[in-house]
Design a protein around this motif. Sequence first.
Motif, mmCIF file in Angstrom:
data_model
loop_
_atom_site.group_PDB
_atom_site.id
_atom_site.type_symbol
_atom_site.label_atom_id
_atom_site.label_comp_id
_atom_site.label_asym_id
_atom_site.label_seq_id
_atom_site.Cartn_x
_atom_site.Cartn_y
_atom_site.Cartn_z
ATOM 1 N N GLU A 135 0.827 -1.203 0.000
ATOM 2 C CA GLU A 135 0.000 0.000 0.000
ATOM 3 C C GLU A 135 0.861 1.253 0.000
ATOM 4 O O GLU A 135 0.574 2.231 -0.702
ATOM 5 C CB GLU A 135 -0.926 -0.003 1.221
ATOM 6 C CG GLU A 135 -2.007 -1.079 1.179
ATOM 7 C CD GLU A 135 -2.821 -1.091 2.449
ATOM 8 O OE1 GLU A 135 -2.404 -0.429 3.431
ATOM 9 O OE2 GLU A 135 -3.856 -1.782 2.482
ATOM 10 N N PHE A 136 1.912 1.225 0.794
ATOM 11 C CA PHE A 136 2.808 2.381 0.892
ATOM 12 C C PHE A 136 3.474 2.651 -0.451
ATOM 13 O O PHE A 136 3.528 3.795 -0.928
ATOM 14 C CB PHE A 136 3.850 2.114 1.974
ATOM 15 C CG PHE A 136 4.810 3.243 2.179
ATOM 16 C CD1 PHE A 136 4.450 4.355 2.925
ATOM 17 C CD2 PHE A 136 6.084 3.208 1.611
ATOM 18 C CE1 PHE A 136 5.338 5.400 3.115
ATOM 19 C CE2 PHE A 136 6.972 4.244 1.789
ATOM 20 C CZ PHE A 136 6.602 5.345 2.551
ATOM 21 N N LEU A 137 3.982 1.597 -1.106
ATOM 22 C CA LEU A 137 4.654 1.770 -2.392
ATOM 23 C C LEU A 137 3.679 2.249 -3.460
ATOM 24 O O LEU A 137 4.011 3.126 -4.275
ATOM 25 C CB LEU A 137 5.307 0.455 -2.828
ATOM 26 C CG LEU A 137 6.542 0.013 -2.048
ATOM 27 C CD1 LEU A 137 7.034 -1.336 -2.556
ATOM 28 C CD2 LEU A 137 7.664 1.044 -2.134
ATOM 29 N N SER A 138 2.461 1.673 -3.476
ATOM 30 C CA SER A 138 1.472 2.068 -4.479
ATOM 31 C C SER A 138 1.129 3.543 -4.354
ATOM 32 O O SER A 138 1.007 4.260 -5.367
ATOM 33 C CB SER A 138 0.203 1.220 -4.332
ATOM 34 O OG SER A 138 0.484 -0.149 -4.557
ATOM 35 N N ALA A 139 0.975 3.998 -3.114
ATOM 36 C CA ALA A 139 0.597 5.394 -2.900
ATOM 37 C C ALA A 139 1.724 6.350 -3.252
ATOM 38 O O ALA A 139 1.489 7.426 -3.830
ATOM 39 C CB ALA A 139 0.166 5.587 -1.446
ATOM 40 N N ARG A 140 2.956 5.968 -2.930
ATOM 41 C CA ARG A 140 4.077 6.894 -3.107
ATOM 42 C C ARG A 140 4.661 6.879 -4.519
ATOM 43 O O ARG A 140 5.098 7.914 -5.024
ATOM 44 C CB ARG A 140 5.188 6.573 -2.093
ATOM 45 C CG ARG A 140 4.778 6.761 -0.640
ATOM 46 C CD ARG A 140 4.416 8.221 -0.358
ATOM 47 N NE ARG A 140 5.564 9.081 -0.550
ATOM 48 C CZ ARG A 140 6.439 9.377 0.418
ATOM 49 N NH1 ARG A 140 6.265 8.885 1.636
ATOM 50 N NH2 ARG A 140 7.453 10.165 0.170
ATOM 51 N N LEU A 141 4.683 5.717 -5.155
ATOM 52 C CA LEU A 141 5.300 5.641 -6.475
ATOM 53 C C LEU A 141 4.521 6.441 -7.518
ATOM 54 O O LEU A 141 5.107 7.038 -8.421
ATOM 55 C CB LEU A 141 5.421 4.174 -6.920
ATOM 56 C CG LEU A 141 6.508 3.359 -6.219
ATOM 57 C CD1 LEU A 141 6.431 1.905 -6.637
ATOM 58 C CD2 LEU A 141 7.897 3.927 -6.519
ATOM 59 N N TRP A 142 3.187 6.443 -7.421
ATOM 60 C CA TRP A 142 2.386 7.176 -8.392
ATOM 61 C C TRP A 142 2.562 8.684 -8.270
ATOM 62 O O TRP A 142 2.255 9.422 -9.201
ATOM 63 C CB TRP A 142 0.908 6.821 -8.238
ATOM 64 C CG TRP A 142 0.586 5.452 -8.737
ATOM 65 C CD1 TRP A 142 0.245 4.356 -8.005
ATOM 66 C CD2 TRP A 142 0.592 5.029 -10.104
ATOM 67 N NE1 TRP A 142 0.042 3.269 -8.798
ATOM 68 C CE2 TRP A 142 0.253 3.651 -10.121
ATOM 69 C CE3 TRP A 142 0.858 5.661 -11.327
ATOM 70 C CZ2 TRP A 142 0.161 2.921 -11.285
ATOM 71 C CZ3 TRP A 142 0.768 4.926 -12.492
ATOM 72 C CH2 TRP A 142 0.435 3.570 -12.477
ATOM 73 N N LEU A 143 3.051 9.140 -7.127
ATOM 74 C CA LEU A 143 3.188 10.583 -6.925
ATOM 75 C C LEU A 143 4.167 11.222 -7.906
ATOM 76 O O LEU A 143 4.055 12.402 -8.235
ATOM 77 C CB LEU A 143 3.637 10.880 -5.486
ATOM 78 C CG LEU A 143 2.613 10.573 -4.377
ATOM 79 C CD1 LEU A 143 3.216 10.865 -3.010
ATOM 80 C CD2 LEU A 143 1.334 11.386 -4.579
ATOM 81 N N VAL A 144 5.174 10.418 -8.350
ATOM 82 C CA VAL A 144 6.187 10.991 -9.252
ATOM 83 C C VAL A 144 5.589 11.382 -10.591
ATOM 84 O O VAL A 144 6.214 12.118 -11.367
ATOM 85 C CB VAL A 144 7.363 10.012 -9.470
ATOM 86 C CG1 VAL A 144 8.071 9.717 -8.175
ATOM 87 C CG2 VAL A 144 6.882 8.719 -10.130
ATOM 88 N N LEU A 145 4.363 10.900 -10.891
ATOM 89 C CA LEU A 145 3.722 11.252 -12.153
ATOM 90 C C LEU A 145 3.007 12.590 -12.087
ATOM 91 O O LEU A 145 2.633 13.146 -13.121
ATOM 92 C CB LEU A 145 2.730 10.153 -12.556
ATOM 93 C CG LEU A 145 3.321 8.748 -12.772
ATOM 94 C CD1 LEU A 145 2.214 7.767 -13.127
ATOM 95 C CD2 LEU A 145 4.387 8.780 -13.851
ATOM 96 N N LEU A 146 2.796 13.117 -10.863
ATOM 97 C CA LEU A 146 2.095 14.396 -10.708
ATOM 98 C C LEU A 146 3.064 15.546 -10.940
ATOM 99 O O LEU A 146 4.234 15.488 -10.526
ATOM 100 C CB LEU A 146 1.485 14.489 -9.308
ATOM 101 C CG LEU A 146 0.447 13.405 -8.959
ATOM 102 C CD1 LEU A 146 -0.042 13.585 -7.527
ATOM 103 C CD2 LEU A 146 -0.722 13.430 -9.945
ATOM 104 N N PRO A 147 2.618 16.592 -11.588
ATOM 105 C CA PRO A 147 3.516 17.728 -11.889
ATOM 106 C C PRO A 147 4.187 18.303 -10.659
ATOM 107 O O PRO A 147 5.362 18.686 -10.720
ATOM 108 C CB PRO A 147 2.579 18.742 -12.543
ATOM 109 C CG PRO A 147 1.491 17.917 -13.136
ATOM 110 C CD PRO A 147 1.286 16.773 -12.184
ATOM 111 N N ARG A 148 3.444 18.377 -9.535
ATOM 112 C CA ARG A 148 4.055 19.002 -8.345
ATOM 113 C C ARG A 148 5.154 18.141 -7.727
ATOM 114 O O ARG A 148 5.911 18.602 -6.883
ATOM 115 C CB ARG A 148 2.977 19.314 -7.308
ATOM 116 C CG ARG A 148 2.303 18.101 -6.673
ATOM 117 C CD ARG A 148 1.335 18.565 -5.578
ATOM 118 N NE ARG A 148 0.682 17.468 -4.926
ATOM 119 C CZ ARG A 148 -0.456 16.911 -5.315
ATOM 120 N NH1 ARG A 148 -1.062 17.372 -6.428
ATOM 121 N NH2 ARG A 148 -1.015 15.922 -4.653
#
Length: 264
Positions: free
Chosen positions: A50-63
Amino acid sequence: MSFSPFRLSFIANYVILGAFVGVLVIHPLNLIVVWWELSRFSETAPNLMEFLSARLWLVLLPRHLDVAVAYTFVGAIVGLAFGVFSRNYMQTSEAYKSLREEQTTLIPDLMKRGETSRVEFKSSLRWDMQENHVNRGLEKVIAKTLAGFYNAEGGHLLIGVNDAGEPLGLDKDLATLKSPDLDAFERTVNDVVSKNLGGDLCPYIHTVFATVGGKDVAMIIVRPAPRAVYMEENKASVFYLRSGNSTRKLDVREAVNYANTRWS
């Protein structure tokens, strides 16, 4: 420093690969370490997936683009380092291979020229050709010749060659070794040097092999030693020097005078 197009492409591939490794490998590994730290001190920490799924996708957000750029940069630096190391290793290996080939092709030519102040022939390393059995005393003869080259200007000792420059081969010597191959022969040569002259001198010899007339011949390339080289004989230190096409034993006064001149 200039690079050929091949070298640029070679290193560029490593940089690009490293950039992907930074995002796809280094980033997740770092998150695993972060999760492990959190799970130790927080009972409400999510499970690893769960932790990896939530954090890894963040790199796709512009911010969070700066995070992706940072890991891309770190990976590229790692890739660059591996690329430079790999390129240098390949260049060194190729140069070493070329040098060995050049040295190997020299053997037949030296056999034709005969013995000189820089070249000596020996029939065998430890196999007595006349008595047809192992004779470890012959190893001291080899050591004596090497000592003479060490103390002079270096030289080439060819083993498996008779006095007339004809190939005799190494089969008899190889049969006396635990592992009857050329690598074991080279190790045995180093052992002879280490036991009789000193282990610090092993880096100053290099053994190569060539097949001449269907028979293996070894050539020990000897560089001048950085110190006076002595052999122990009958509890006395003996100094040998290559002189002409033979190895001569110097008396104490000659050895001291020569050593003072040679290594002063």
